[in-house]
Design a protein around this motif. Structure first.
Motif, PDB file in Angstrom:
ATOM      1  N   UNK A  22       0.859  -1.202   0.000  1.00  0.00           N
ATOM      2  CA  UNK A  22       0.000   0.000   0.000  1.00  0.00           C
ATOM      3  C   UNK A  22       0.897   1.255   0.000  1.00  0.00           C
ATOM      4  N   UNK A  23       1.947   1.241   0.834  1.00  0.00           N
ATOM      5  CA  UNK A  23       2.871   2.395   0.877  1.00  0.00           C
ATOM      6  C   UNK A  23       3.621   2.525  -0.463  1.00  0.00           C
ATOM      7  N   UNK A  24       4.045   1.379  -1.007  1.00  0.00           N
ATOM      8  CA  UNK A  24       4.718   1.401  -2.322  1.00  0.00           C
ATOM      9  C   UNK A  24       3.864   2.112  -3.365  1.00  0.00           C
ATOM     10  N   UNK A  25       2.566   1.854  -3.313  1.00  0.00           N
ATOM     11  CA  UNK A  25       1.655   2.382  -4.325  1.00  0.00           C
ATOM     12  C   UNK A  25       1.035   3.722  -3.942  1.00  0.00           C
ATOM     13  N   UNK A  26       1.579   4.365  -2.934  1.00  0.00           N
ATOM     14  CA  UNK A  26       1.050   5.658  -2.502  1.00  0.00           C
ATOM     15  C   UNK A  26       2.065   6.754  -2.839  1.00  0.00           C
ATOM     16  N   UNK A  27       1.721   7.986  -2.448  1.00  0.00           N
ATOM     17  CA  UNK A  27       2.629   9.126  -2.681  1.00  0.00           C
ATOM     18  C   UNK A  27       3.710   9.224  -1.602  1.00  0.00           C
ATOM     19  N   UNK A  28       3.741   8.276  -0.673  1.00  0.00           N
ATOM     20  CA  UNK A  28       4.730   8.325   0.415  1.00  0.00           C
ATOM     21  C   UNK A  28       6.147   8.223  -0.147  1.00  0.00           C
ATOM     22  N   UNK A  29       7.104   8.768   0.616  1.00  0.00           N
ATOM     23  CA  UNK A  29       8.490   8.795   0.145  1.00  0.00           C
ATOM     24  C   UNK A  29       9.364   7.743   0.817  1.00  0.00           C
ATOM     25  N   UNK A  30       9.197   7.556   2.109  1.00  0.00           N
ATOM     26  CA  UNK A  30      10.035   6.643   2.879  1.00  0.00           C
ATOM     27  C   UNK A  30       9.166   5.718   3.737  1.00  0.00           C
ATOM     28  N   UNK A  31       9.767   4.623   4.174  1.00  0.00           N
ATOM     29  CA  UNK A  31       9.186   3.804   5.242  1.00  0.00           C
ATOM     30  C   UNK A  31       9.868   4.209   6.545  1.00  0.00           C
ATOM     31  N   UNK A  32       9.105   4.615   7.541  1.00  0.00           N
ATOM     32  CA  UNK A  32       9.693   4.931   8.846  1.00  0.00           C
ATOM     33  C   UNK A  32       9.606   3.671   9.713  1.00  0.00           C
ATOM     34  N   UNK A  33      10.773   3.258  10.213  1.00  0.00           N
ATOM     35  CA  UNK A  33      10.866   1.982  10.932  1.00  0.00           C
ATOM     36  C   UNK A  33      11.344   2.256  12.365  1.00  0.00           C
ATOM     37  N   UNK A  34      10.484   2.026  13.337  1.00  0.00           N
ATOM     38  CA  UNK A  34      10.768   2.345  14.743  1.00  0.00           C
ATOM     39  C   UNK A  34      11.287   1.127  15.489  1.00  0.00           C
ATOM     40  N   UNK A  35      12.520   1.235  15.987  1.00  0.00           N
ATOM     41  CA  UNK A  35      13.120   0.130  16.739  1.00  0.00           C
ATOM     42  C   UNK A  35      13.217   0.522  18.215  1.00  0.00           C
ATOM     43  N   UNK A  36      12.508  -0.206  19.072  1.00  0.00           N
ATOM     44  CA  UNK A  36      12.470   0.103  20.521  1.00  0.00           C
ATOM     45  C   UNK A  36      12.933  -1.103  21.314  1.00  0.00           C
ATOM     46  N   UNK A  37      13.766  -0.816  22.334  1.00  0.00           N
ATOM     47  CA  UNK A  37      14.415  -1.926  23.049  1.00  0.00           C
ATOM     48  C   UNK A  37      13.895  -2.193  24.459  1.00  0.00           C
ATOM     49  N   UNK A  38      12.918  -1.420  24.925  1.00  0.00           N
ATOM     50  CA  UNK A  38      12.428  -1.632  26.290  1.00  0.00           C
ATOM     51  C   UNK A  38      13.380  -1.119  27.356  1.00  0.00           C
ATOM     52  N   UNK A  39      14.475  -0.466  26.953  1.00  0.00           N
ATOM     53  CA  UNK A  39      15.445   0.080  27.907  1.00  0.00           C
ATOM     54  C   UNK A  39      15.472   1.608  27.761  1.00  0.00           C
ATOM     55  N   UNK A  40      15.764   2.082  26.570  1.00  0.00           N
ATOM     56  CA  UNK A  40      15.747   3.533  26.334  1.00  0.00           C
ATOM     57  C   UNK A  40      14.316   4.069  26.373  1.00  0.00           C
ATOM     58  N   UNK A  41      13.380   3.269  25.883  1.00  0.00           N
ATOM     59  CA  UNK A  41      11.959   3.644  25.929  1.00  0.00           C
ATOM     60  C   UNK A  41      11.151   2.514  26.585  1.00  0.00           C
ATOM     61  N   UNK A  42      10.023   2.851  27.185  1.00  0.00           N
ATOM     62  CA  UNK A  42       9.236   1.830  27.896  1.00  0.00           C
ATOM     63  C   UNK A  42       8.352   0.998  26.967  1.00  0.00           C
ATOM     64  N   UNK A  43       8.920   0.524  25.888  1.00  0.00           N
ATOM     65  CA  UNK A  43       8.159  -0.339  24.976  1.00  0.00           C
ATOM     66  C   UNK A  43       9.157  -1.102  24.104  1.00  0.00           C
ATOM     67  N   UNK A  44       8.731  -2.250  23.605  1.00  0.00           N
ATOM     68  CA  UNK A  44       9.545  -3.046  22.686  1.00  0.00           C
ATOM     69  C   UNK A  44       8.751  -3.155  21.395  1.00  0.00           C
ATOM     70  N   UNK A  45       9.379  -2.811  20.261  1.00  0.00           N
ATOM     71  CA  UNK A  45       8.614  -2.868  19.009  1.00  0.00           C
ATOM     72  C   UNK A  45       8.924  -4.152  18.253  1.00  0.00           C
ATOM     73  N   UNK A  46       9.966  -4.156  17.475  1.00  0.00           N
ATOM     74  CA  UNK A  46      10.342  -5.330  16.678  1.00  0.00           C
ATOM     75  C   UNK A  46      11.797  -5.177  16.289  1.00  0.00           C
ATOM     76  N   UNK A 137       7.925  14.930  18.488  1.00  0.00           N
ATOM     77  CA  UNK A 137       6.783  15.752  18.872  1.00  0.00           C
ATOM     78  C   UNK A 137       5.852  15.002  19.828  1.00  0.00           C
ATOM     79  N   UNK A 138       6.330  13.850  20.331  1.00  0.00           N
ATOM     80  CA  UNK A 138       5.716  13.116  21.454  1.00  0.00           C
ATOM     81  C   UNK A 138       6.901  12.493  22.200  1.00  0.00           C
ATOM     82  N   UNK A 139       6.658  11.965  23.381  1.00  0.00           N
ATOM     83  CA  UNK A 139       7.715  11.212  24.046  1.00  0.00           C
ATOM     84  C   UNK A 139       7.802   9.846  23.382  1.00  0.00           C
ATOM     85  N   UNK A 140       8.998   9.444  22.943  1.00  0.00           N
ATOM     86  CA  UNK A 140       9.111   8.227  22.141  1.00  0.00           C
ATOM     87  C   UNK A 140       8.682   6.970  22.915  1.00  0.00           C
ATOM     88  N   UNK A 141       8.159   6.017  22.188  1.00  0.00           N
ATOM     89  CA  UNK A 141       7.777   4.739  22.792  1.00  0.00           C
ATOM     90  C   UNK A 141       6.478   4.171  22.249  1.00  0.00           C
TER      91      UNK A 141
END
Ligand code: DX5
Ligand code: ZN
Length: 214
Positions: A22-46, A137-141
């Motif tokens: 869907x993103x490939x076929x849209x006007x979007x420019x980049x994929x934003x990929x959030x990597x969270x470790x549960x140490x720097x931020x209070x969440x683990x993503x992938x 523009x928010x606290x990360x996590x």
């Protein structure tokens, strides 16, 4: 023109290929990929396996935002997993200058992210060592949080600093970006807008991306 980077964090991971296409076929420019470790931020993503899966189908650059404690250890691995822009947090890097050099040495664009409480003036001594500055523009996590209005001021300060020093680095804004604030952010000087919930929570994500891009 402002670049739009939808955040994969808000994608449907059971239908990741569908959402990447869907993103490939849209006007979007980049994929934003959030990597969270549960140490720097209070969440683990992938981690790397999911990144690899995105890389396999993505036809646009991967803009990787590290919210992790020990970025230095993994710079090379992020390159191998398809990162073209690699952003680390000012607050998480003791030897930020060295980290930025190692990112560039791997052939990636180097980014520095600052939390909402971190002053833009602290970026002064790395202004020529980064290709992108990410203003949180928010606290990360977490995705889906409320935009912090002080961001406009920070983006204007950063724009001025880049202009004064002749830096061509991009300004990225991440967190709570939507159709109500994207114009004001672009006017303040933002070059790249990340949007998670605003895109993936929309009835028509492709249309929303087109509107953010307009
Ligand atoms: C927050 C992440 C963001 C998040 C943005 O820690 O860095 O990239 O996915 O999501 P929204 O647009 O929903 O705030
Ligand atoms: Zn992010």
């Amino acid at each position: 023109m402002t670049l739009i980077a939808p955040s994969i964090l808000s994608a449907d991971f059971g239908n990741l290929q569908r959402d990447v296409e869907m993103i490939n076929n849209s006007a979007a420019d980049w994929f934003h990929v959030d990597i969270m470790d549960g140490v720097f931020v209070p969440n683990i993503s992938f981690g790397f396996p999911v990144m690899k899966a995105v890389q396999k189908h993505a036809k646009k650059p991967m803009d990787v935002h590290l919210m992790i404690a020990d970025a230095d250890k993994y710079v090379k691995t992020f390159k191998e997993n398809g990162a073209q822009v690699l952003t680390v947090h000012y607050e998480a890097c003791t030897h930020l200058h060295r980290t930025l050099q190692s990112i560039r040495a791997e052939g990636m664009k180097a980014g520095v992210a600052v939390n909402p409480h971190t002053s833009i003036s602290l970026l002064e001594n790395v202004i020529h060592d980064a290709d992108l500055f990410l203003v949180m523009s928010v606290n990360p996590g977490f995705g889906g949080q409320k935009f912090i209005p002080n961001t406009y001021l920070k983006v204007r300060q950063l724009r001025r600093m880049l202009d004064e020093t002749g830096s061509k680095a991009l300004i990225e804004v991440d967190g709570g970006v939507d159709l109500t604030n994207f114009r004001q952010l672009a006017e303040a000087g933002a070059d790249v807008l990340v949007a998670g919930n605003a895109v993936f929570g929309a009835k028509d994500p492709v249309q929303t991306i087109a509107e953010l891009k307009s």
